[in-house]
Write an enzyme that holds these catalytic residues in place. Structure first.
Site, PDB file in Angstrom:
ATOM      1  N   ASP A   1     -12.535   3.512  -3.764  1.00 38.89           N
ATOM      2  CA  ASP A   1     -12.936   2.133  -4.036  1.00 38.89           C
ATOM      3  C   ASP A   1     -13.773   1.998  -5.303  1.00 38.89           C
ATOM      4  OD1 ASP A   1     -11.737   0.815  -1.865  1.00 38.89           O
ATOM      5  OD2 ASP A   1     -13.364   1.373  -0.516  1.00 38.89           O
TER       6      ASP A   1
ATOM      7  N   ASP B   1       0.833  -1.208   0.000  1.00 35.96           N
ATOM      8  CA  ASP B   1       0.000   0.000   0.000  1.00 35.96           C
ATOM      9  C   ASP B   1       0.868   1.259   0.000  1.00 35.96           C
ATOM     10  OD1 ASP B   1      -2.832  -0.391  -0.054  1.00 35.96           O
ATOM     11  OD2 ASP B   1      -2.727  -1.323   1.914  1.00 35.96           O
TER      12      ASP B   1
ATOM     13  N   ILE C   1      -3.793  -0.426  -3.105  1.00 38.78           N
ATOM     14  CA  ILE C   1      -4.055  -1.868  -3.131  1.00 38.78           C
ATOM     15  C   ILE C   1      -5.532  -2.046  -2.797  1.00 38.78           C
ATOM     16  CG2 ILE C   1      -3.614  -4.144  -2.140  1.00 38.78           C
ATOM     17  CD1 ILE C   1      -1.245  -3.261  -3.604  1.00 38.78           C
ATOM     18  N   ASP C   2      -6.341  -2.242  -3.817  1.00 41.75           N
ATOM     19  CA  ASP C   2      -7.758  -2.508  -3.606  1.00 41.75           C
ATOM     20  C   ASP C   2      -7.935  -4.025  -3.642  1.00 41.75           C
ATOM     21  OD1 ASP C   2     -10.509  -1.902  -3.360  1.00 41.75           O
ATOM     22  OD2 ASP C   2     -10.780  -2.309  -5.487  1.00 41.75           O
TER      23      ASP C   2
ATOM     24  N   GLU D   1      -5.727   6.577   0.021  1.00 39.42           N
ATOM     25  CA  GLU D   1      -6.214   5.814   1.166  1.00 39.42           C
ATOM     26  C   GLU D   1      -5.245   5.868   2.331  1.00 39.42           C
ATOM     27  OE1 GLU D   1      -8.289   1.529   2.149  1.00 39.42           O
ATOM     28  OE2 GLU D   1      -6.843   1.630   0.514  1.00 39.42           O
TER      29      GLU D   1
ATOM     30  N   THR E   1      -7.283  -6.108  -0.354  1.00 38.02           N
ATOM     31  CA  THR E   1      -6.142  -6.507   0.477  1.00 38.02           C
ATOM     32  C   THR E   1      -6.133  -8.011   0.760  1.00 38.02           C
ATOM     33  OG1 THR E   1      -7.389  -5.951   2.488  1.00 38.02           O
ATOM     34  CG2 THR E   1      -5.965  -4.254   1.579  1.00 38.02           C
TER      35      THR E   1
ATOM     36  N   LYS F   1     -13.562  -6.510 -10.522  1.00 36.24           N
ATOM     37  CA  LYS F   1     -14.948  -6.801 -10.908  1.00 36.24           C
ATOM     38  C   LYS F   1     -15.452  -5.767 -11.914  1.00 36.24           C
ATOM     39  CE  LYS F   1     -16.226  -6.969  -6.536  1.00 36.24           C
ATOM     40  NZ  LYS F   1     -14.925  -7.068  -5.840  1.00 36.24           N
TER      41      LYS F   1
ATOM     42  N   ARG G   1     -22.663  -4.632  -5.470  1.00 32.44           N
ATOM     43  CA  ARG G   1     -22.079  -4.402  -4.145  1.00 32.44           C
ATOM     44  C   ARG G   1     -23.224  -3.922  -3.264  1.00 32.44           C
ATOM     45  NH1 ARG G   1     -16.785  -3.732  -1.957  1.00 32.44           N
ATOM     46  NH2 ARG G   1     -16.735  -2.429  -0.091  1.00 32.44           N
TER      47      ARG G   1
ATOM     48  N   SER H   1     -11.721  -6.960  -5.251  1.00 27.76           N
ATOM     49  CA  SER H   1     -11.257  -5.661  -5.758  1.00 27.76           C
ATOM     50  C   SER H   1     -12.031  -5.127  -6.956  1.00 27.76           C
ATOM     51  CB  SER H   1      -9.768  -5.741  -6.116  1.00 27.76           C
ATOM     52  OG  SER H   1      -9.575  -6.316  -7.392  1.00 27.76           O
TER      53      SER H   1
ATOM     54  N   HIS I   1     -18.227  -7.603   2.544  1.00 35.80           N
ATOM     55  CA  HIS I   1     -18.185  -6.469   1.620  1.00 35.80           C
ATOM     56  C   HIS I   1     -19.493  -6.297   0.862  1.00 35.80           C
ATOM     57  CE1 HIS I   1     -13.506  -6.846   1.373  1.00 35.80           C
ATOM     58  NE2 HIS I   1     -13.924  -6.355   2.517  1.00 35.80           N
TER      59      HIS I   1
ATOM     60  N   ASP J   1      -6.606   4.197  -4.781  1.00 34.62           N
ATOM     61  CA  ASP J   1      -6.525   3.066  -3.860  1.00 34.62           C
ATOM     62  C   ASP J   1      -5.315   2.260  -4.301  1.00 34.62           C
ATOM     63  OD1 ASP J   1      -6.783   0.907  -2.206  1.00 34.62           O
ATOM     64  OD2 ASP J   1      -8.949   0.704  -2.478  1.00 34.62           O
TER      65      ASP J   1
END
Length: 328
Positions: free
Chosen positions: A271, A47, A127-128, A70, A130, A244, A258, A241, A217, A125
């Protein structure tokens, strides 16, 4: 609006730099190693490293464009994190050996902008996904440029996503901007571009769903109820992440849900900004579960929205009706 080709070129270069460091960290610290259950140090280093490289790179070209990121580097001042800081510099120097410790900290802290409706700012972001990163599975480096409250550029680096270009290449970079047709290219072959477009699937019953791996999530139960209402028979594709969003943008999936899992939660702009822009540029539709456009003008969160629905645009209203019937 005019073309954002120059900004896109800079963003692509920055994301490629970040993909190099995250790939190196996974190879050395994650893949093939047994991590303690609560050991998040590899993703923390990734990150910080990705954010440092991206913001240092972008601010060389665009010093007057602030950024929402982030991460902040405050915890790196903790004496207990001296080893983590050394690891971070080790990996950063594999990509850019000229950066000093002070350069790295300064670049990370560039992401302190509050966002809002006026002017331009980057949204990142680093690292979307993690948990996907730590499982040696899917994750994304997600960078967007937001102007007057609306994304105008999006880049997704997906180092573990198959290229699906007839080769065995793993790792993709997706990009789109105002005035630039959306495309994907392998991370291993810059400029081997393929234009992308959302699928032409016309019926929700024939659609392929995409949802989060983690039920925390997005509600898997509610998603199953919606699929039943729509008479969808395909098993959902579960993926970490903003990959998608990439799957919907290139027509690999038709729908990404989501769905809210707890009252009062507000999505973070980093995100969704890059992925949502990419899907819309590729001909798809993105709203919240009530059908409202995502509002990136209200700071660092999507406080005016609940959940996200990203589709190929062909049966979006039917999905919204199905969601309403569940009473989420």
């Amino acid at each position: 609006m005019g073309s954002y080709q120059e900004e896109l070129t800079a963003a692509i270069h920055a994301v490629r730099q970040a993909a190099r460091i995250t790939t190196a960290i996974r190879k050395e610290l994650v893949a093939g190693h047994s991590l303690e259950k609560n050991d998040r140090s590899p993703v923390t280093i990734a990150d910080y490293g990705a954010q440092a490289l991206i913001f240092h790179d972008l601010f060389q070209h665009y010093p007057d464009i602030p950024a929402v990121g982030e991460e902040d580097a405050s915890s790196l001042d903790d004496p207990d994190h001296a080893g983590l800081k050394q690891h971070l510099l080790h990996f950063v120097h594999q990509v850019d050996p000229c950066l000093s410790k002070e350069d790295v900290i300064h670049a990370i802290n560039r992401g302190n902008h509050s966002g809002g409706a006026a002017g331009r700012f980057w949204s990142l972001d680093p690292i979307d996904g993690t948990k996907g990163f730590l499982r040696d599975d899917q994750y994304a480096i997600a960078l967007a440029l937001i102007e007057n409250g609306k994304p105008v550029l999006g880049v997704l680096g997906c180092p573990s996503l198959p290229a699906r270009d007839g080769s065995d290449a793993i790792g993709c970079l997706f990009a789109a901007a105002e005035g630039v047709t959306p495309f994907v290219e392998p991370l291993s072959r810059p400029n081997a571009k393929q234009l992308i477009h959302a699928s032409s699937t016309a019926s929700a019953s024939q659609s392929v769903f995409c949802e989060s791996v983690e039920s925390g999530h997005s509600s898997h139960r509610a998603s199953a109820d919606i699929a039943k209402t729509l008479s969808t028979t395909s098993e959902p594709v579960r993926m970490d992440s903003q990959c998608k969003y990439a799957a919907v943008a290139r027509g690999e999936a038709d729908l990404y849900l989501r769905l809210p899992t707890r009252a009062g939660y507000r999505e973070k702009i980093w995100d969704h900004a890059a992925g949502a822009y990419l899907v819309q540029a590729a001909g798809g539709t993105v709203t919240d579960i009530g059908g409202k456009p995502l509002d990136f003008s209200l700071g660092r969160t999507l406080k005016a929205n609940r959940g996200v629905v990203a589709s190929n645009g062909k049966f979006h209203s039917a999905v919204l009706e199905a969601i309403e019937s569940t009473g989420i």
